[in-house]
Design a protein around this motif. Structure first.
Motif, PDB file in Angstrom:
ATOM      1  N   GLY A 483       0.789  -1.222   0.000  1.00  0.00           N
ATOM      2  CA  GLY A 483       0.000   0.000   0.000  1.00  0.00           C
ATOM      3  C   GLY A 483       0.818   1.266   0.000  1.00  0.00           C
ATOM      4  N   ILE A 484       2.088   1.168  -0.345  1.00  0.00           N
ATOM      5  CA  ILE A 484       2.962   2.344  -0.358  1.00  0.00           C
ATOM      6  C   ILE A 484       2.652   3.195  -1.581  1.00  0.00           C
ATOM      7  CG2 ILE A 484       5.362   3.125  -0.522  1.00  0.00           C
ATOM      8  CD1 ILE A 484       6.109   0.661   1.156  1.00  0.00           C
ATOM      9  N   LYS A 485       2.474   4.487  -1.354  1.00  0.00           N
ATOM     10  CA  LYS A 485       2.037   5.401  -2.412  1.00  0.00           C
ATOM     11  C   LYS A 485       3.089   6.472  -2.708  1.00  0.00           C
ATOM     12  CE  LYS A 485      -2.850   4.738  -1.270  1.00  0.00           C
ATOM     13  NZ  LYS A 485      -4.143   5.383  -0.951  1.00  0.00           N
ATOM     14  N   ASN A 486       2.770   7.276  -3.706  1.00  0.00           N
ATOM     15  CA  ASN A 486       3.595   8.439  -4.071  1.00  0.00           C
ATOM     16  C   ASN A 486       5.022   8.050  -4.471  1.00  0.00           C
ATOM     17  OD1 ASN A 486       1.455  10.299  -3.435  1.00  0.00           O
ATOM     18  ND2 ASN A 486       1.896   9.882  -1.284  1.00  0.00           N
ATOM     19  N   ILE A 487       5.140   6.954  -5.213  1.00  0.00           N
ATOM     20  CA  ILE A 487       6.444   6.516  -5.715  1.00  0.00           C
ATOM     21  C   ILE A 487       6.755   7.273  -7.009  1.00  0.00           C
ATOM     22  CG2 ILE A 487       7.741   4.559  -6.640  1.00  0.00           C
ATOM     23  CD1 ILE A 487       5.927   2.760  -4.869  1.00  0.00           C
ATOM     24  N   TYR A 488       7.977   7.768  -7.110  1.00  0.00           N
ATOM     25  CA  TYR A 488       8.446   8.398  -8.351  1.00  0.00           C
ATOM     26  C   TYR A 488       9.264   7.361  -9.109  1.00  0.00           C
ATOM     27  CZ  TYR A 488       6.966  12.965  -6.605  1.00  0.00           C
ATOM     28  OH  TYR A 488       6.216  14.029  -6.148  1.00  0.00           O
ATOM     29  N   LEU A 489       8.909   7.124 -10.369  1.00  0.00           N
ATOM     30  CA  LEU A 489       9.514   6.040 -11.133  1.00  0.00           C
ATOM     31  C   LEU A 489      10.104   6.564 -12.438  1.00  0.00           C
ATOM     32  CD1 LEU A 489       9.891   2.925 -11.228  1.00  0.00           C
ATOM     33  CD2 LEU A 489       7.727   2.812 -12.477  1.00  0.00           C
ATOM     34  N   GLY A 490      11.288   6.092 -12.773  1.00  0.00           N
ATOM     35  CA  GLY A 490      11.923   6.525 -14.017  1.00  0.00           C
ATOM     36  C   GLY A 490      13.041   5.587 -14.412  1.00  0.00           C
ATOM     37  N   PRO A 491      13.812   5.942 -15.436  1.00  0.00           N
ATOM     38  CA  PRO A 491      13.718   7.190 -16.202  1.00  0.00           C
ATOM     39  C   PRO A 491      12.542   7.231 -17.170  1.00  0.00           C
ATOM     40  CG  PRO A 491      15.469   5.845 -17.087  1.00  0.00           C
ATOM     41  CD  PRO A 491      14.993   5.137 -15.848  1.00  0.00           C
ATOM     42  N   VAL A 501      -4.079   0.333 -17.250  1.00  0.00           N
ATOM     43  CA  VAL A 501      -3.378  -0.171 -16.072  1.00  0.00           C
ATOM     44  C   VAL A 501      -2.616   0.964 -15.393  1.00  0.00           C
ATOM     45  CG1 VAL A 501      -1.568  -1.737 -15.262  1.00  0.00           C
ATOM     46  CG2 VAL A 501      -3.235  -2.530 -16.955  1.00  0.00           C
ATOM     47  N   LEU A 502      -1.997   1.847 -16.199  1.00  0.00           N
ATOM     48  CA  LEU A 502      -1.292   2.995 -15.626  1.00  0.00           C
ATOM     49  C   LEU A 502      -2.270   3.899 -14.886  1.00  0.00           C
ATOM     50  CD1 LEU A 502       1.242   4.715 -15.260  1.00  0.00           C
ATOM     51  CD2 LEU A 502       0.761   5.783 -17.476  1.00  0.00           C
ATOM     52  N   SER A 512       4.105   8.319  -9.940  1.00  0.00           N
ATOM     53  CA  SER A 512       4.392   9.435 -10.836  1.00  0.00           C
ATOM     54  C   SER A 512       5.664   9.167 -11.617  1.00  0.00           C
ATOM     55  CB  SER A 512       4.582  10.735 -10.048  1.00  0.00           C
ATOM     56  OG  SER A 512       3.444  11.056  -9.294  1.00  0.00           O
ATOM     57  N   PRO A 513       5.699   9.528 -12.901  1.00  0.00           N
ATOM     58  CA  PRO A 513       6.972   9.484 -13.625  1.00  0.00           C
ATOM     59  C   PRO A 513       7.850  10.621 -13.127  1.00  0.00           C
ATOM     60  CG  PRO A 513       5.266  10.434 -15.012  1.00  0.00           C
ATOM     61  CD  PRO A 513       4.585   9.977 -13.759  1.00  0.00           C
ATOM     62  N   ILE A 514       9.157  10.412 -13.084  1.00  0.00           N
ATOM     63  CA  ILE A 514      10.050  11.499 -12.689  1.00  0.00           C
ATOM     64  C   ILE A 514       9.967  12.625 -13.712  1.00  0.00           C
ATOM     65  CG2 ILE A 514      11.633  10.010 -11.415  1.00  0.00           C
ATOM     66  CD1 ILE A 514      13.523  10.168 -13.859  1.00  0.00           C
ATOM     67  N   SER A 515      10.242  13.847 -13.263  1.00  0.00           N
ATOM     68  CA  SER A 515      10.273  14.996 -14.187  1.00  0.00           C
ATOM     69  C   SER A 515      11.673  15.595 -14.165  1.00  0.00           C
ATOM     70  CB  SER A 515       9.201  16.024 -13.819  1.00  0.00           C
ATOM     71  OG  SER A 515       9.344  16.447 -12.473  1.00  0.00           O
TER      72      SER A 515
END
Length: 526
Positions: A483-491, A501-502, A512-515
């Protein structure tokens, strides 16, 4: 060929044509699909027939073989397919001769997935790629004598599910179950490593390569490293870790070998440049193998499930004599060579697994309460060659001076040689280990949440993850299961994740995708 299981897949959509970005040929990709289809047939044969320890070993090795950058050898892939087929024939010996065949245990055609509705393809890919990653963890535990019946049984279930005609609502729970079972698998591997090699301790690792014969060992398998150290002891050969083997220096049972000297090079994707004509031998123990250049092909050796055409392979007897003889023949550097990390650092610090961090938990909690530590950032995951991964270096450099950076896996090579100072006697960058050690980060997060009487998502903790291959997929699924949220994923986001699904992941888990480092830090810190 069609393959989109790794982050660097062509055009962020999928590798097609004659070869993949990783270097495997269309023929090799086809054999890996054939192997996966054979594994599905074997798993389905075991739905109504008892399987054995031998069957499970074949399943785990077969799945591990199909991870990115593990096996480029068509002949060993054919041998693995034959082993799977022989095991299936042992489980259901008269299936092929049946007069009224049901076809249930036939080799599965992977095109059925690749050409399916994009949402079904996406969810089945998450299951398949997730269990491929989990198989690597299960394998490392298995060679140390540690297994778990629930983990083993799930491989059969997940493989069979991939072949079923199911809807999204049926597949989503299985996707999250991959994460649930992988948590148990990572816990198993953590126990196997610490009970075998001791609890990791904070340790400085030199990047100086001393003159004389040497062997570079890369990959993840600590058992292989121990066997190599035992066989090279007293022979005048130094051993250096590379890539994901770096955290081995923190284990008491490994660091006691005085000829385990330091760390060679940086992350896996730089090996073709860093291994170019080196005067030492190189041993690959797991994935992270890139196509071998002629300038060092004569000094490369493989073991376990790793295989490359024409390379000498060390079998289950673990007799590393050919590696040792090659190192002595090459002789090493004539003088000491001082290597550096990508930021110029000459030393690396490892050994901050959950045993160490939780050992100073009171100190950490007190520092947070006093305001000395404002935030924790878990910045870790896979490294890779795609442009944009310098994001992680810049992100770490720009984190507040009163924050702690927890890191693991090979993504840390982007910044692990930076000197960011200390907070209350604790280094600001804490290396928690290999990707295999993601359990440590989870255990620390849960312990902090308990100490502050809040949920993990309420902690001043942000996860900034980089992914490349399938072990990163199963770790991400474990975080979602928790249940862990607010993950930033990239590149980039995985090519196998469909829009629907996204949308589900964004809506339910706020992935969130990294910016840019500046924009993401602003959002995180407000």
């Amino acid at each position: 060929m069609f393959c989109f299981q790794c982050e660097q897949t062509a055009g962020c959509t999928g590798c097609t044509g004659a070869a993949g970005v990783c270097g495997k040929s269309a023929a090799t990709a086809g054999l890996q699909d054939k192997l996966t289809g054979a594994l599905i047939g074997l798993a389905k044969a075991c739905e109504n027939n008892p399987y054995t320890e031998q069957t499970t070993k074949v399943i785990i090795e077969g799945l591990f073989t199909t991870i990115t950058n593990v096996n480029f050898n068509d002949e060993t892939l054919k041998d693995m397919i034959k082993r799977v087929e022989e095991e299936k024939n042992r489980i259901v010996p008269n299936c092929a001769a049946c007069m009224s065949r049901c076809g249930n245990t036939d080799e599965f055609d992977m095109k059925t997935i690749w050409e399916a509705d994009e949402d079904i393809r996406s969810l089945k890919s998450l299951i398949l790629f997730g269990i491929r990653g989990m198989a690597a963890y299960a394998y490392h535990a298995m060679v140390l004598g540690y297994e778990d019946a629930q983990v083993n049984a799930f491989f059969y279930k997940a493989l069979a599910v991939i072949s079923y005609d199911l809807e999204m609502g049926d597949l989503l729970p299985v996707v999250l179950e991959v994460g649930e079972v992988n948590l148990k698998c990572m816990e198993l591997l953590d126990r196997a490593n610490t009970e075998t090699f001791g609890t990791p301790e904070p340790t400085k690792v030199s990047k100086k390569i001393e003159k004389g014969p040497f062997i570079v060992i890369t990959g993840h398998d600590l058992y292989d490293l121990k066997k190599l150290l035992e066989q090279t002891e007293g022979k005048g050969i130094n051993v250096y870790t590379h890539g994901e083997m770096l955290p081995a220096h923190a284990y008491p049972e490994l660091k006691k070998f005085s000829h385990l000297k330091g760390n060679f090079g940086t992350a896996w994707q730089n090996q073709q440049k860093e291994f170019d004509a080196i005067p030492g031998a190189v041993l690959y123990t797991t994935n992270c193998l890139m196509p071998v250049k002629p300038s060092y092909a004569d000094r490369v050796f493989t073991t376990e499930v790793v295989s490359y055409p024409e390379m000498v392979h060390i079998g289950e007897d673990k007799d590393f004599t050919p590696v040792i003889e090659k190192a002595l023949e090459l002789g090493g550097y004539k003088e000491d060579v001082q290597q550096t990390g990508i930021n110029g650092g000459t030393e690396l610090m490892v050994g901050f697994g959950h045993g160490t961090v939780l050992g100073v938990a009171d100190q950490v909690i007190d520092a947070v309460k006093k305001g000395d530590i404002s935030h924790f950032f878990l910045v870790g995951g896979c490294d890779g060659a795609r442009v944009g991964r310098n994001y992680y270096t810049e992100f770490v450099k720009q984190t507040p001076e009163d924050s702690i950076i927890l890191t693991l896996a090979c993504g840390k090579y982007r910044f692990n040689d930076l000197d960011l100072g200390t907070i209350g006697g604790l280094p600001r960058i804490m290396d928690m280990g290999q990707c295999n050690d993601a359990y440590s980060a989870i255990k620390v997060a849960v312990a902090l949440a308990e100490a502050f009487e809040c949920g993990v998502n309420e902690l001043p903790l942000s996860m900034i993850l980089s992914w490349y291959e399938q072990k990163a997929v199963c770790i991400l699924l474990t975080l979602l299961h928790l249940g862990i949220k607010n993950i930033y994923l990239g590149p980039t986001l995985p090519a196998f994740i469909s829009k629907n699904v996204l949308d589900f992941l964004v809506e339910n888990y706020h992935i969130s995708p990294i910016s840019t480092p500046e924009e993401d830090l602003k959002k995180i810190l407000g």
